[in-house]
Structure formats: structure tokens, C-alpha cells
Design a protein around this motif. Structure first.
Motif, PDB file in Angstrom:
ATOM      1  N   LEU A   1       6.626  14.124   7.707  1.00  0.00           N
ATOM      2  CA  LEU A   1       6.335  15.373   8.399  1.00  0.00           C
ATOM      3  C   LEU A   1       5.564  16.340   7.514  1.00  0.00           C
ATOM      4  O   LEU A   1       4.686  17.081   7.978  1.00  0.00           O
ATOM      5  CB  LEU A   1       7.635  16.025   8.876  1.00  0.00           C
ATOM      6  N   ASP A   2       5.890  16.330   6.227  1.00  0.00           N
ATOM      7  CA  ASP A   2       5.214  17.222   5.283  1.00  0.00           C
ATOM      8  C   ASP A   2       3.828  16.707   4.906  1.00  0.00           C
ATOM      9  O   ASP A   2       2.886  17.478   4.741  1.00  0.00           O
ATOM     10  CB  ASP A   2       6.078  17.385   4.018  1.00  0.00           C
ATOM     11  N   ASP A   3       3.720  15.381   4.756  1.00  0.00           N
ATOM     12  CA  ASP A   3       2.447  14.754   4.364  1.00  0.00           C
ATOM     13  C   ASP A   3       2.334  13.430   5.119  1.00  0.00           C
ATOM     14  O   ASP A   3       2.768  12.392   4.624  1.00  0.00           O
ATOM     15  CB  ASP A   3       2.429  14.519   2.849  1.00  0.00           C
ATOM     16  N   PRO A   4       1.776  13.458   6.337  1.00  0.00           N
ATOM     17  CA  PRO A   4       1.754  12.260   7.186  1.00  0.00           C
ATOM     18  C   PRO A   4       1.131  11.038   6.510  1.00  0.00           C
ATOM     19  O   PRO A   4       1.660   9.931   6.650  1.00  0.00           O
ATOM     20  CB  PRO A   4       0.929  12.705   8.395  1.00  0.00           C
ATOM     21  N   GLU A   5       0.049  11.222   5.781  1.00  0.00           N
ATOM     22  CA  GLU A   5      -0.619  10.068   5.162  1.00  0.00           C
ATOM     23  C   GLU A   5       0.286   9.393   4.143  1.00  0.00           C
ATOM     24  O   GLU A   5       0.459   8.172   4.151  1.00  0.00           O
ATOM     25  CB  GLU A   5      -1.911  10.524   4.485  1.00  0.00           C
ATOM     26  N   THR A   6       0.901  10.206   3.267  1.00  0.00           N
ATOM     27  CA  THR A   6       1.806   9.643   2.262  1.00  0.00           C
ATOM     28  C   THR A   6       3.046   9.051   2.920  1.00  0.00           C
ATOM     29  O   THR A   6       3.505   7.962   2.548  1.00  0.00           O
ATOM     30  CB  THR A   6       2.227  10.730   1.253  1.00  0.00           C
ATOM     31  N   GLY A   7       3.599   9.755   3.899  1.00  0.00           N
ATOM     32  CA  GLY A   7       4.807   9.276   4.556  1.00  0.00           C
ATOM     33  C   GLY A   7       4.606   7.960   5.267  1.00  0.00           C
ATOM     34  O   GLY A   7       5.451   7.054   5.168  1.00  0.00           O
ATOM     35  N   ILE A   8       3.499   7.825   5.983  1.00  0.00           N
ATOM     36  CA  ILE A   8       3.216   6.562   6.685  1.00  0.00           C
ATOM     37  C   ILE A   8       3.010   5.432   5.678  1.00  0.00           C
ATOM     38  O   ILE A   8       3.478   4.311   5.886  1.00  0.00           O
ATOM     39  CB  ILE A   8       1.984   6.728   7.593  1.00  0.00           C
ATOM     40  N   ARG A   9       2.342   5.758   4.576  1.00  0.00           N
ATOM     41  CA  ARG A   9       2.132   4.737   3.544  1.00  0.00           C
ATOM     42  C   ARG A   9       3.465   4.284   2.948  1.00  0.00           C
ATOM     43  O   ARG A   9       3.678   3.097   2.708  1.00  0.00           O
ATOM     44  CB  ARG A   9       1.213   5.294   2.459  1.00  0.00           C
ATOM     45  N   MET A  10       4.377   5.219   2.731  1.00  0.00           N
ATOM     46  CA  MET A  10       5.694   4.865   2.199  1.00  0.00           C
ATOM     47  C   MET A  10       6.491   4.025   3.190  1.00  0.00           C
ATOM     48  O   MET A  10       7.187   3.075   2.793  1.00  0.00           O
ATOM     49  CB  MET A  10       6.476   6.119   1.826  1.00  0.00           C
ATOM     50  N   LEU A  11       6.408   4.365   4.454  1.00  0.00           N
ATOM     51  CA  LEU A  11       7.098   3.564   5.462  1.00  0.00           C
ATOM     52  C   LEU A  11       6.557   2.138   5.487  1.00  0.00           C
ATOM     53  O   LEU A  11       7.316   1.170   5.625  1.00  0.00           O
ATOM     54  CB  LEU A  11       6.946   4.222   6.827  1.00  0.00           C
ATOM     55  N   GLU A  12       5.248   2.009   5.342  1.00  0.00           N
ATOM     56  CA  GLU A  12       4.644   0.671   5.293  1.00  0.00           C
ATOM     57  C   GLU A  12       5.124  -0.085   4.061  1.00  0.00           C
ATOM     58  O   GLU A  12       5.464  -1.269   4.131  1.00  0.00           O
ATOM     59  CB  GLU A  12       3.116   0.793   5.265  1.00  0.00           C
ATOM     60  N   ILE A  13       5.170   0.623   2.921  1.00  0.00           N
ATOM     61  CA  ILE A  13       5.626  -0.010   1.680  1.00  0.00           C
ATOM     62  C   ILE A  13       7.058  -0.513   1.832  1.00  0.00           C
ATOM     63  O   ILE A  13       7.394  -1.623   1.410  1.00  0.00           O
ATOM     64  CB  ILE A  13       5.527   0.983   0.503  1.00  0.00           C
ATOM     65  N   ARG A  14       7.895   0.292   2.450  1.00  0.00           N
ATOM     66  CA  ARG A  14       9.317  -0.068   2.565  1.00  0.00           C
ATOM     67  C   ARG A  14       9.553  -1.189   3.560  1.00  0.00           C
ATOM     68  O   ARG A  14      10.294  -2.143   3.274  1.00  0.00           O
ATOM     69  CB  ARG A  14      10.123   1.159   2.962  1.00  0.00           C
ATOM     70  N   TYR A  15       8.938  -1.089   4.728  1.00  0.00           N
ATOM     71  CA  TYR A  15       9.292  -1.996   5.817  1.00  0.00           C
ATOM     72  C   TYR A  15       8.334  -3.174   5.994  1.00  0.00           C
ATOM     73  O   TYR A  15       8.704  -4.153   6.641  1.00  0.00           O
ATOM     74  CB  TYR A  15       9.396  -1.210   7.120  1.00  0.00           C
ATOM     75  N   LEU A  16       7.145  -3.091   5.421  1.00  0.00           N
ATOM     76  CA  LEU A  16       6.191  -4.190   5.571  1.00  0.00           C
ATOM     77  C   LEU A  16       5.826  -4.865   4.253  1.00  0.00           C
ATOM     78  O   LEU A  16       5.503  -6.045   4.234  1.00  0.00           O
ATOM     79  CB  LEU A  16       4.902  -3.685   6.251  1.00  0.00           C
ATOM     80  N   ARG A  17       5.902  -4.116   3.153  1.00  0.00           N
ATOM     81  CA  ARG A  17       5.436  -4.658   1.871  1.00  0.00           C
ATOM     82  C   ARG A  17       6.585  -5.003   0.912  1.00  0.00           C
ATOM     83  O   ARG A  17       6.345  -5.346  -0.230  1.00  0.00           O
ATOM     84  CB  ARG A  17       4.500  -3.660   1.184  1.00  0.00           C
ATOM     85  N   ASP A  18       7.828  -4.868   1.363  1.00  0.00           N
ATOM     86  CA  ASP A  18       8.991  -5.148   0.519  1.00  0.00           C
ATOM     87  C   ASP A  18       8.945  -4.364  -0.784  1.00  0.00           C
ATOM     88  O   ASP A  18       9.314  -4.858  -1.844  1.00  0.00           O
ATOM     89  CB  ASP A  18       9.103  -6.647   0.220  1.00  0.00           C
TER      90      ASP A  18
END
Length: 406
Positions: A175-192
Motif C-alpha cells: 500500500l505504501d509502495d506498490p511496486e516494491t510490495g508486488i515485487r516482494m509478494l512475487e519473491i515470497r510466493y513465486l520465487r521461494d
């Protein structure tokens, strides 16, 4: 009529083209993600290899909370992992009349920013179990809170925060930084847990990194010592398998409460091999390389502190104060044969320690130089060895805290 049919066909054609483009992009992204996962797996990287010890310790908390004795937890870096023997601590406290069950929560590779997130998860789990700890010791590791150490961890920040943060915290980041947040979600749930920056920095960049430039260029590696050291390590690995057939390979092993093996458990033959290992590994070349590496990557001697990392450490103390009756900050012994801080560095350290004590109310105890631990009890320039240094320091801690725990 013909113009109407032609217009409809054009729309359908455009839709099919759009779908094909969208599908191509989706397939390309899937291939890229799979490729990254395969590359990471080939290099042994993933959430379990990067933070396996942290995650295993967190999963053990319900079992820890069910223990009957007073609970003691030592939280910190790899120096805690190497230098604190929880089972021996309990034995030493028992000699003074106390009854404790202690745990080693020392984790290598985490600066205070990452430790802050890890400590939040620990607090959440103990709170959920409705169990408080009698004593929490929190290591302040000076060279983990420097600007140099912060720079070293920059390539890891998104990966480690993505793995250590809660889903709610990740949403707040997004919510604070959509680009960083989406990237982190991808790292956690798609990139292990493995980011693209981590791959380029550590897996592709590491082979080209220059070795440390030693202050004494005349120091050279003794090949005979290294060959013998390899033999000794091989024998130790063999003896470990013989003497601990039930060990399950965990990075954080519950029967040892997150600590390591104990000298009393080992055979006389193994102890002789261990002593030879200590002698061989403490050679001047290896120690000089280790010292220079700490200077280059963590500013271990000058100690130019990073304000954000100090802020994060203060949050760690406050986190644990929510679930523990007693919280203290400690500094572990320092190998003064190899690590020598100038007066101005010690003044900066003293100012940081005073701030921690002032803003948290927790007692800060500097055990960097104590009679109980000598410089020949280190396995390198920073870590205590297991059967000498760790035992001596653990006994020292038991003597300090037994009156609080009886």
C-alpha cells in the motif's frame, strides 16, 4: 450487411490477437519464473537454505512453550549460535539451584533490520501460545549494525523481508509502495525467497569477487596445513555420523535446543581430533583473511554505525519486552588478538549502547573482554569455538544470571 459482417470480423480478429499477445506474455513470465526457480535450486538457494534455521526455530515455538521449566532464550547472530550452549547453561544454573530450559536463537547472516522481522514472528507465536519467557538475552553485535553491513545486505533486503514479514506487513508495504510490495509478494510466493538482485549479486558476482587484500602481503597459505585440515574435517564428519546416528539434519535441532554438540557426549578420539582442528584452523593466514573480510564487509574495527540499523535493534528489544519478564542486551567476547578498535570507535559504540539502554530501559552488559574467555578460545576472529570458548562463556553467563533464575 457486408460492412456489418466485416466490422464484426475485425473486432473478433483484434480480440484474438490481444488474447494471443496476453497468453504469450503470460507463458513467457511463467517460463522466466520457472527458470529462476530452477537456477536457484541448482545453486541450493531457496527459503529453506537461506533462512532454514530461522524458520525451523519459529516452528518449534509451540513445543518450547509447552516446556515446564522457566524459559530462557538467547537471540542474536552466528556468534550466539556458536558461543552459547543451552543444555550446558541449564546444567550450570541447576548447580546453583535453578530450573531452566534454554534455547539458542542465534542466526547467521541477519542484520538488525532482518532480526526485527524475525523477532516479531517469535513474539507473535509466544503470544498465541500464552507463554512468557523468564529471561531473554539479546546480543548487540557492533559490526552487524554498521553502514558497511547495511550495504552488504542491500541485495538481500527485499528477499529477506519478503520471507520474514507477515502477510499483513507485506500488504502494508504494498500500500505504501506498490511496486516494491508486488515485487516482494512475487519473491515470497513465486520465487521461494530468491530475488533477481540476489541472483545477480551473489550467484553471478561471487566468482569474480577479489580476495581480501591483507595488511601483511607476506602472509601466505600453507598448503600442507590446508591439506591436513581437509583430512581432519573429513574425520570429524565421519565421527559425527557415528556418534549421532539419530540426528535428522535440521539446521535448528530441538534435542539440542538450537545449540550444538557437547564435549561430554564425544569420544576421547573425537576430542583429540577436535583439538587438532582448533590448532590447524587458527593459523595466521586464515585468521588474517577472516579479519580482513570482516573489515571489508562489516567495518568491524572503525564501527561507523547505521542509524536505521540501530533503530531496528531498539525495536527488537521492545518486541521481546512484550513476552519476557527480564530482557537484557549483551555483547559477546571479542578476539582482541585480531580485532582492535581505536578509541573513537569505542566512543561511538559506547554512545550507541547508552542510547539502547536509555530508549528501552533494558540493561546493557558488555562482555567483550572478560577473564573467563581468552583469545585462544576462538575458532576465527569473531566466533568462540564450541568445546572451549562456548563452554567458558556459557558458564560465565550462568554465573551472572543464576541469582535471577533460582
Amino acid at each position: 450487411m457486408s460492412s456489418s459482417i466485416s466490422s464484426s470480423d475485425g473486432v473478433n480478429t483484434a480480440r484474438r490477437l490481444f488474447f494471443r499477445i496476453w497468453l504469450t506474455i503470460l507463458v513467457a513470465m511463467a517460463i522466466a519464473v520457472v527458470g529462476v526457480r530452477l537456477f536457484a535450486m541448482a545453486n541450493g538457494a531457496g527459503s529453506q537454505s537461506l533462512l532454514g534455521r530461522v524458520l525451523e526455530a519459529q516452528e518449534a515455538i509451540p513445543r518450547i512453550a509447552a516446556e515446564e521449566n522457566d524459559l530462557v532464550l538467547f537471540f542474536g547472530s552466528s556468534m550466539v549460535e556458536a558461543g552459547f550452549s543451552p543444555r550446558e547453561f541449564d546444567t550450570f544454573v541447576a548447580e546453583a539451584g535453578g530450573q531452566t530450559t534454554s534455547f539458542n536463537f542465534g542466526f547467521g547472516g541477519l542484520n538488525p533490520l532482518f532480526q526485527d522481522y524475525a523477532s516479531r514472528r517469535i513474539v507473535e507465536r509466544f503470544t498465541a501460545e500464552e507463554r512468557r519467557l523468564e529471561l531473554v538475552l539479546i546480543e548487540f553485535n557492533p559490526f552487524q549494525a554498521t553502514k558497511a553491513r547495511r550495504r552488504l545486505g542491500e541485495a538481500l533486503e527485499e528477499s529477506y523481508v519478503a520471507m520474514l514479514a507477515s502477510p499483513g506487513e507485506l500488504v502494508e508495504i504494498a500500500l505504501d509502495d506498490p511496486e516494491t510490495g508486488i515485487r516482494m509478494l512475487e519473491i515470497r510466493y513465486l520465487r521461494d525467497g530468491v530475488s533477481a538482485e540476489m541472483i545477480t549479486t551473489f550467484f553471478w558476482g561471487e566468482p569474480f569477487r577479489a580476495p581480501p587484500q591483507l595488511a601483511d602481503p607476506n602472509l601466505e597459505q600453507d598448503e600442507d596445513i590446508m591439506a591436513r585440515l581437509d583430512e581432519v574435517i573429513g574425520r570429524l564428519n565421519q565421527k559425527f555420523e557415528e556418534e549421532y546416528p539419530d540426528y535428522d539434519g535440521s539446521q535448528w535441532y530441538y534435542p539440542w535446543r538450537g545449540g550444538g554438540t557437547i564435549k561430554a557426549e564425544r569420544s576421547a578420539e573425537t576430542i583429540a581430533i577436535v583439538e587438532e582442528y582448533y590448532s590447524l584452523s587458527a593459523n595466521d593466514y586464515r585468521m588474517a583473511v577472516d579479519r580482513q573480510s570482516r573489515i571489508d564487509t562489516a567495518d568491524i574495527e572503525e564501527l561507523d554505525f547505521d542509524p536505521e540499523l540501530v533503530d531496528a535493534f531498539i525495536r527488537i528489544v521492545r518486541n521481546f519486552q512484550q513476552i519476557a519478564d527480564h530482557v537484557e542486551v549483551v555483547l559477546l567476547p571479542k578476539n582482541t588478538d585480531w580485532i582492535r578498535n581505536p578509541p573513537e570507535a569505542l566512543e561511538r559504540q559506547a554512545a550507541v549502547l547508552a542510547r539502547i539502554e536509555r530508549e528501552t530501559g533494558a540493561r546493557v552488559r558488555d562482555f567483550q573482554v572478560i577473564d573467563a574467555v581468552s583469545n585462544d578460545m576462538f575458532s576465527d576472529t569473531t566466533h568462540l569455538n564450541r568445546y572451549q570458548g562456548a563452554v567458558a562463556f556459557t558458564r560465565f553467563l550462568a554465573e551472572q544470571y543464576a541469582p535471577l533464575l533460582d
